[in-house]
Design an enzyme around this catalytic site. Structure first.
Site, short mmCIF file in Angstrom:
data_model
loop_
_atom_site.label_atom_id
_atom_site.label_comp_id
_atom_site.label_asym_id
_atom_site.label_seq_id
_atom_site.Cartn_x
_atom_site.Cartn_y
_atom_site.Cartn_z
N CYS A 50 -3.96 1.44 4.76
CA CYS A 50 -3.10 0.32 5.59
C CYS A 50 -1.83 1.19 6.71
O CYS A 50 -1.17 1.56 5.25
CB CYS A 50 -3.37 -1.23 4.53
SG CYS A 50 -4.52 -1.57 4.05
N CYS A 87 -5.78 4.17 -2.07
CA CYS A 87 -5.73 2.61 -1.95
C CYS A 87 -4.74 2.53 -2.83
O CYS A 87 -4.14 3.11 -4.03
CB CYS A 87 -7.03 2.04 -2.36
SG CYS A 87 -6.89 0.13 -1.28
N ASP A 88 -3.65 1.44 -3.31
CA ASP A 88 -2.72 0.57 -3.67
C ASP A 88 -2.40 1.14 -5.11
O ASP A 88 -1.90 1.49 -5.23
CB ASP A 88 -3.13 -0.76 -3.61
CG ASP A 88 -2.80 -1.13 -2.37
OD1 ASP A 88 -2.58 -0.96 -1.56
OD2 ASP A 88 -2.62 -2.22 -2.40
N LYS A 89 -4.15 0.87 -6.19
CA LYS A 89 -3.92 1.37 -7.23
C LYS A 89 -3.44 2.67 -7.58
O LYS A 89 -3.81 2.99 -8.78
CB LYS A 89 -4.54 0.42 -8.20
CG LYS A 89 -4.37 -1.60 -7.59
CD LYS A 89 -2.93 -1.46 -8.31
CE LYS A 89 -2.50 -3.05 -7.53
NZ LYS A 89 -2.52 -3.26 -6.29
N CYS A 133 -9.88 3.22 2.38
CA CYS A 133 -8.59 4.09 2.08
C CYS A 133 -8.78 5.66 2.00
O CYS A 133 -8.31 6.16 1.40
CB CYS A 133 -7.65 3.23 1.31
SG CYS A 133 -7.83 1.66 1.69
N GLU A 177 -3.19 -10.84 -5.80
CA GLU A 177 -1.53 -10.67 -4.28
C GLU A 177 -2.05 -11.44 -3.21
O GLU A 177 -3.61 -11.97 -3.27
CB GLU A 177 -1.97 -9.31 -3.71
CG GLU A 177 -1.56 -8.26 -4.67
CD GLU A 177 -1.66 -6.87 -3.54
OE1 GLU A 177 -2.19 -6.98 -2.75
OE2 GLU A 177 -0.92 -6.20 -4.65
N SER A 183 1.63 -8.91 -1.87
CA SER A 183 0.37 -7.69 -1.04
C SER A 183 1.98 -6.73 -0.42
O SER A 183 2.56 -7.93 0.36
CB SER A 183 0.05 -7.66 -0.02
OG SER A 183 -0.31 -6.93 1.31
#
Ligand code: FES
Length: 568
Positions: free
Chosen positions: A201, A129-131, A56, A455, A481
């Site tokens: 992702c 990435c996610d955070k 990512c 998650e 997720s």
């Protein structure tokens, strides 16, 4: 909007580099090649979250380099600094995921601390990435210095057996393989095909959801979020961001001018319209909390009820983020919702223009509105939004469900199968011990109990992979997720660690989930719950020192965004 006088652009960096007493400071900067001219320009902190821990963010050095070129071309002095990242996909399914939500707080803290200490005049933040984006936005409102965010972009789809795939397919394939429905050869071939290069992702999972929202909030340049990581346009977009941050600084526009109640409501609207990740609820609550904006879970539910579901994106739909880019990206979604009067079009953005002005001036591809990636508002996939807040005696402070079923509702009553922690649940599912009609309850996974609110993608994907697409439900005080689908309820509050009702559920109790009535309940009377509570004892903490023990004490409830809080 008027520009600030030039001498106002260096209000913070001046303190660190001007005057004879700052000779030592300049000396340190000269060691890194800075010149007299650099000291006379605004200092722009470039937070670069590049890392080799995840694809990512693998390419972000190149992106940050272009941002810095843009800053220089516009008359600023870029100074790059890092912040951490945890790869959610690689941390998934084991203890490592406990670090994910903690990383959001560390990202926010580290950007805040570096920008504070170094006296940057403005920030350009590059994350993936996610955070990353939630942490960046939390830091930006704490600092409240002009900030522009750039998302590193999504991964391209992989190809497997003639269809587009992403890492979500590999997680689900693990369940299919365990159930004997997929050969080891096919699992291996899918593993090698699913992730063809850098980027986040591929579906509308958490990172891509937050990227969509950062544009909606007005903190990123319009049209930058859906551009894939490897797209040839990305360097140009990055350079424009470098120029943009200089413009935003010159206009004196600060994050708290942008992240207002209206902007947060717009973001909730878009998350609901797209069927975005349930994590967006957590992150928007946390960002709003940092900005002092009084948002509650009821606001998410109210807005979701009034919002047509128009995003046909995975995991609930058919398309990936790269497909959204082809048809116009985030501006297409915003245009649809603005034209229907569903967004506050006067919300401010980093350009000094309103969201309405920005979106209406953005050139969309011809026939963008005719695509199947985003449905027209007047002919939506479902009449109301995909996020719902549930309450009841199992979650008096609320729980979150994303409706991914084509029917547009989640209605489920079944027997509880209770597990203390993810590993126990995964083992039971892998051993084929979960049957149609079960409600898998996974507890002691909340913000404090985990800690870190893991998650449950490995578990939910294993359930789906075994063919239980809608006949097994899950309830947890952990998270999901963005890639999770099916009747899965997370963020149950109060969490088990805090003595919430989820701690009192036993195997065989009947649990009801109903998105129509917004109910989540267990078939126990108040007296029965009280009697069980009297017997309940909080388990010993899993960690007694280090970061995990520290964050266990600092996290607030998921119903408040699980933001770290200084407790009295
Ligand atoms: Fe980074 Fe999925 S692991 S976006």
């Amino acid at each position: 909007m008027d520009q600030l006088p030039k001498d106002r652009l260096r209000e913070r960096s001046r303190i660190t580099v001007d005057g004879p007493e700052r000779a030592p400071h300049r000396s340190m900067y000269r060691a890194m090649g800075l010149t007299d001219k650099d000291f006379q320009q605004p200092f722009i902190g470039v937070a670069n979250l590049a890392t080799e821990v995840t694809p990512c963010n693998f390419h972000l050095d190149q992106v940050a380099r272009e941002v810095k070129v843009g800053v220089r071309e516009a008359g600023g002095t870029p100074i790059e600094f890092p912040a951490i990242t945890v790869s959610d996909a690689i941390a998934m399914g084991h203890q490592g995921m406990k670090g994910s939500l903690i990383s959001r707080e560390i990202i926010a803290d580290s950007i805040e601390v570096v920008a504070f200490a170094e006296g940057f005049d403005a920030l350009a933040c590059v994350g993936g990435c996610d955070k990353n984006l939630p942490g960046i936005l939390m830091a930006s409102v704490r600092l409240n210095i002009p900030t522009v965010v750039l998302y590193g972009g999504t991964m391209m789809p992989g190809r497997f057996q003639g269809r587009s795939v992403s890492v979500e397919d590999v997680f689900e394939a693990v369940g299919a393989h365990a159930a004997g429905r997929l050969s080891s050869e096919d699992l291996d071939a899918l593993e090698r095909a699913a992730c063809p290069g850098p980027g986040t992702c591929g579906g509308l999972f958490t990172a891509n959801t937050m990227a969509t929202l950062v544009e909606t909030l007005g903190m990123a340049r319009l049209g930058t979020s859906a551009v894939p990581a490897v797209h040839p346009d990305r360097p140009l977009r990055a350079r424009e961001v470098g120029k943009q941050v200089m413009e935003t600084l010159a206009l004196g526009i600060r994050p708290k001018d942008i992240i207002t109640l209206k902007a947060i409501e717009n973001a909730i609207r878009v998350a609901a319209a797209l069927g975005g990740s349930t994590n967006s609820v957590l992150h928007l609550m946390a960002i709003a909390g940092e900005a002092g904006i009084p948002i509650t879970l009821e606001d998410f539910d109210r807005i979701s009820r009034e919002t047509p579901h128009i995003g046909n994106l995975k995991p609930g739909g058919e398309y990936l983020m790269a497909d959204l880019h082809q048809v116009g990206g985030v501006p297409l979604i915003l245009r649809q919702l603005l034209d229907a009067g569903l967004l506050h079009d006067d919300a401010m953005t980093i350009t000094g223009r309103t969201l309405g002005e920005e979106v209406r001036n953005f050139p969309l591809p011809e026939r963008a509105g005719a695509s199947r990636v985003v449905y027209p508002v007047e002919n939506p996939i479902h009449a109301d939004g995909a996020l719902a807040i549930l309450r009841g005696n199992l979650a008096p402070d609320g729980a979150v469900v994303k409706i991914t079923d084509p029917s547009g509702v989640v209605e489920f009553t079944g027997e509880a199968r209770v597990f203390d922690g993810e590993e126990a649940a995964f083992a039971a599912i892998s051993a084929g011990q979960i049957q149609s009609g079960d409600v898998v309850v996974i507890r002691y996974e909340g913000p404090q109990g985990g800690p870190g609110m893991r998650e449950m993608l490995s578990v939910t994907a294993a359930i789906i992979g075994q063919g239980h697409v809608s006949d097994v439900a899950m309830v947890t005080d952990g998270r999901f997720s963005g890639a999770t689908r099916g009747p899965m309820v997370g963020h149950v509050s109060p969490e088990a660690w805090a003595g919430g009702a989820i701690a009192l559920v036993r195997d065989g109790d009947r649990i009801t989930i109903n998105s129509r009535t917004r109910e989540i309940s267990v078939s126990l009377t108040e007296e029965e719950l009280a009697a069980r509570k009297a017997e309940w004892k909080r388990p010993e903490p899993r960690y007694t020192h280090g970061a995990f023990a520290k964050y266990q004490r600092l996290f607030s409830s998921a119903s408040l965004g699980a933001r770290t809080t200084i407790w009295d």
